[in-house]
Write a protein that holds these residues in place. Structure first.
Motif, short mmCIF file in Angstrom:
data_model
loop_
_atom_site.label_atom_id
_atom_site.label_comp_id
_atom_site.label_asym_id
_atom_site.label_seq_id
_atom_site.Cartn_x
_atom_site.Cartn_y
_atom_site.Cartn_z
N THR A 404 15.24 -20.98 29.17
CA THR A 404 15.55 -20.02 30.24
C THR A 404 16.80 -19.24 29.85
O THR A 404 17.82 -19.83 29.47
CB THR A 404 15.78 -20.73 31.58
N ALA A 405 16.74 -17.93 29.91
CA ALA A 405 17.87 -17.06 29.57
C ALA A 405 18.95 -17.17 30.63
O ALA A 405 18.70 -17.62 31.75
CB ALA A 405 17.39 -15.62 29.44
N PRO A 406 20.21 -16.78 30.30
CA PRO A 406 21.31 -16.86 31.28
C PRO A 406 21.02 -16.10 32.58
O PRO A 406 21.53 -16.47 33.63
CB PRO A 406 22.49 -16.24 30.53
N ASN A 407 20.21 -15.06 32.51
CA ASN A 407 19.89 -14.31 33.72
C ASN A 407 18.73 -14.90 34.51
O ASN A 407 18.27 -14.32 35.49
CB ASN A 407 19.59 -12.85 33.38
N GLY A 408 18.22 -16.07 34.04
CA GLY A 408 17.16 -16.74 34.77
C GLY A 408 15.77 -16.42 34.28
O GLY A 408 14.79 -16.98 34.79
N THR A 409 15.64 -15.54 33.27
CA THR A 409 14.33 -15.20 32.75
C THR A 409 13.80 -16.33 31.88
O THR A 409 14.50 -16.83 30.99
CB THR A 409 14.40 -13.90 31.93
#
Length: 464
Positions: A404-409
Motif C-alpha cells: 500500500t502506497a503512503p497515500n493509501g493506494t
C-alpha cells in the motif's frame, strides 16, 4: 395607375417601397411595427396602406413601386440662394412634376453641373434606385445636354424615373454620332478590336453617321494600316507556336516556344480535364509530383525520390491504415498483439518498447482484445515484417496486492516478461535475463534496486 390602400404587395416590393432591406422589414414584423399576412401560396404580403402609414410615421414618404419624381435644383452662388433663386426654381419643378409622387428633393450651391455634386449624387444614390450604375451616369449626361440646350424647366431637373428610363433613351450626349456597333458594321463586322480608345488615339472618337456611310466601300487609311498590323502580328504569333497533345484524350493546345521549353522539366503532360481519365504511371519506390498549369493549361508529372518528410508521411499513412485494421477482429495486426499478450492471461497489460512506444492491452474473458493505441500495434506489426530490431516488455497486472502506497493506494503485483525482436522473430528472455535487463545499469554495470511488487518471469515463445 394609382394604388389603393387595400392592395397587397410582396415582401420585396414592400421593402423597396419603404426604402429598407428585407431583413429590416422582417424585424418590423417581429417587433409588431408592421403587420404581415400570408398569401394562398404561403408567401408574406403587406397592405399598401400599412406601408404608407409607417412611412409617414418615420417622417418621409414611401417610394413608388414603378415610378416617381426626383427634384434637383442648383444655383451657382450663395448670393443667388439668398435672393430666392433656388426657392423659385424648386417651385417651378414642383409645378412641372404635376400629380406625380415626389420621391425626394435635392439641391446644390455650386458653379456648373457635374455628377460630382453632392446633391446630384444623392439624387442618383443607391438609397433610391440601387447601385450607382451606368444608367445613373447616363442620366447625368442627359441633364448636362439639356442645360446646353437651354431648357430652363430641366435646368433644375425634374426627372421621371420610370422602369423604361425613356429620358435616357431620348437624350444623348453624342446625338448624330455613330456608335461602336455602327462603326464595326460599316467596316465589315469582323473587327471587334475597334474600341473608343483606339478611335480616340486615331482622332476619330465620335465620327458622324454620314461620314461612316461609305466606309464599307472605302475604308479609312488608319483602319487598313491597323488591320494589316494586327494580321501580321497574329500570323507571326501563330507561326512560332508549338502543339501539345494529351496522351489520354488527344486534346491539344498551341503554346509559344518559350512556354513549350518548360516541357523538359516534366516526364509527361496531360490536359487534366474532367472528361479525360488519364492518370500518370506509377514507379516503385518513387513519388509522383504533379504540377498544374505546368505548360500552358496542361498538367505536368514526374517521378522523384521521396524526401525524409515524405517517407515519414508515407510511413505514418501506412501505420494509420494498419491501425484501422488493428481494431478489426481476426486481422493480422491484431493477431500479432494477441500472440504476444494473450498467453499472459486475461486482464490488463502494459506493452512497452525500447524505442519509447507503449500501449495498454486488455484481454477479456471471452478472448476479446481491446487496444489502447492501435498506432503502436500497427507499428509493431510493420517492424515484424520489415525485420527491425526491438526490445519488448509486457507487464501483466494481477489481482494480488503487493503493498500500500503512503497515500493509501493499493499497488498490484505485476508480472514482467521480455522479448528481443530481430529478423521478424521474437526471442524470449529467461527470468535471469529479464532481471538483468531491468536491474543492472548497462553503462556502469552497477546494480539497480528492483521495482517493488514486480515478478520477473521466463518469457513464453511467440508465434508470428
Amino acid at each position: 395607375m394609382s394604388e389603393k390602400g387595400d392592395d397587397r404587395v410582396s415582401a420585396g416590393k414592400a421593402a423597396k417601397r419603404l426604402g429598407v432591406s428585407t431583413g429590416t422589414l422582417r424585424r418590423y414584423t417581429l417587433e409588431g411595427v408592421l403587420e404581415d399576412r400570408r398569401s394562398p401560396g404561403g408567401r408574406r404580403i403587406f397592405r399598401v396602406g400599412d406601408l404608407d402609414a409607417l412611412s409617414r410615421r418615420r417622417g418621409h414618404p414611401a417610394l413608388p413601386l414603378v415610378g416617381g419624381v426626383v427634384l434637383y435644383g442648383r444655383v451657382s452662388s450663395h448670393r443667388q440662394r439668398a435672393e430666392g433663386d433656388l426657392d423659385r426654381q424648386m417651385v417651378r419643378l414642383r409645378e412641372a412634376a404635376g400629380e406625380r409622387v415626389v420621391v425626394g428633393e435635392f439641391t446644390d450651391v455650386a458653379s456648373g453641373l457635374s455628377d460630382r455634386r453632392k446633391g446630384l449624387r444623392r439624387a442618383l444614390s443607391g438609397r433610391l434606385y440601387g447601385s450607382r450604375s451606368a444608367k445613373a451616369r447616363a442620366l447625368t449626361r442627359a441633364v448636362k445636354w439639356t442645360v446646353e440646350k437651354g431648357d430652363l424647366v430641366r435646368v433644375g431637373m425634374c426627372a421621371v424615373w420610370m422602369a423604361s428610363c425613356e429620358l435616357m433613351k431620348e437624350a444623348s450626349l453624342h446625338q448624330g454620332r455613330a456608335t461602336i456597333e455602327e462603326i464595326r458594321k460599316a467596316l465589315g463586322g469582323d473587327c471587334e478590336w475597334i474600341t473608343r480608345r483606339l478611335l480616340k488615339r486615331k482622332g476619330k472618337q465620335f465620327p458622324a453617321r454620314e461620314d461612316i456611310a461609305r466606309w464599307h466601300e472605302e475604308p479609312p487609311g488608319w483602319f487598313l494600316l491597323e488591320k494589316q498590323k494586327r494580321s501580321s502580328a497574329k500570323a507571326k504569333d501563330q507561326a512560332g507556336k508549338v502543339a501539345i497533345a494529351c496522351p489520354g484524350c488527344g486534346f491539344s493546345i498551341e503554346v509559344k516556344p518559350a512556354t513549350a521549353r518548360r516541357r523538359k522539366d516534366w516526364e509527361g503532360l496531360y490536359c487534366g480535364r474532367g472528361a479525360c481519365d488519364y492518370e500518370p504511371p506509377g514507379s516503385a519506390g518513387m513519388v509522383t509530383v504533379i504540377g498544374h498549369n505546368a505548360v500552358g493549361s496542361f498538367t505536368g508529372w514526374r517521378h522523384e525520390f521521396p524526401s525524409d518528410e515524405q517517407i515519414a508521411s508515407l510511413t505514418k499513412a501506412r501505420d494509420l491504415a494498419a491501425a484501422a485494421l488493428a481494431i478489426q477482429p481476426g486481422s493480422p495486426v491484431q493477431a500479432t498483439i494477441n500472440n504476444l499478450v494473450a498467453p499472459a492471461g486475461t486482464g490488463n497489460h502494459l506493452v512497452t518498447f525500447s524505442n519509447g512506444w507503449s500501449t495498454g492491452v486488455t484481454i477479456g474473458k471471452d478472448g476479446s482484445v481491446e487496444i489502447e493505441n492501435p498506432m503502436v500495434v500497427a507499428g509493431l506489426h510493420r517492424m515484424v515484417h520489415d525485420g527491425d530490431e526491438l526490445g519488448i516488455t509486457v507487464r501483466t497486472f494481477t489481482h494480488a496486492i503487493s503493498h500500500t502506497a503512503p497515500n493509501g493506494t493499493k499497488i498490484l503485483v505485476k508480472e514482467l516478461r521480455c522479448w528481443y525482436l530481430v529478423d521478424g522473430t521474437f526471442h524470449p528472455f529467461t527470468e535471469e535475463q529479464t532481471f538483468e535487463a531491468h536491474c543492472v545499469d548497462h553503462e556502469t554495470g552497477e546494480p539497480i534496486p528492483p521495482e517493488q511488487g514486480v515478478r520477473y518471469l521466463d518469457a513464453y515463445p511467440v508465434d508470428n
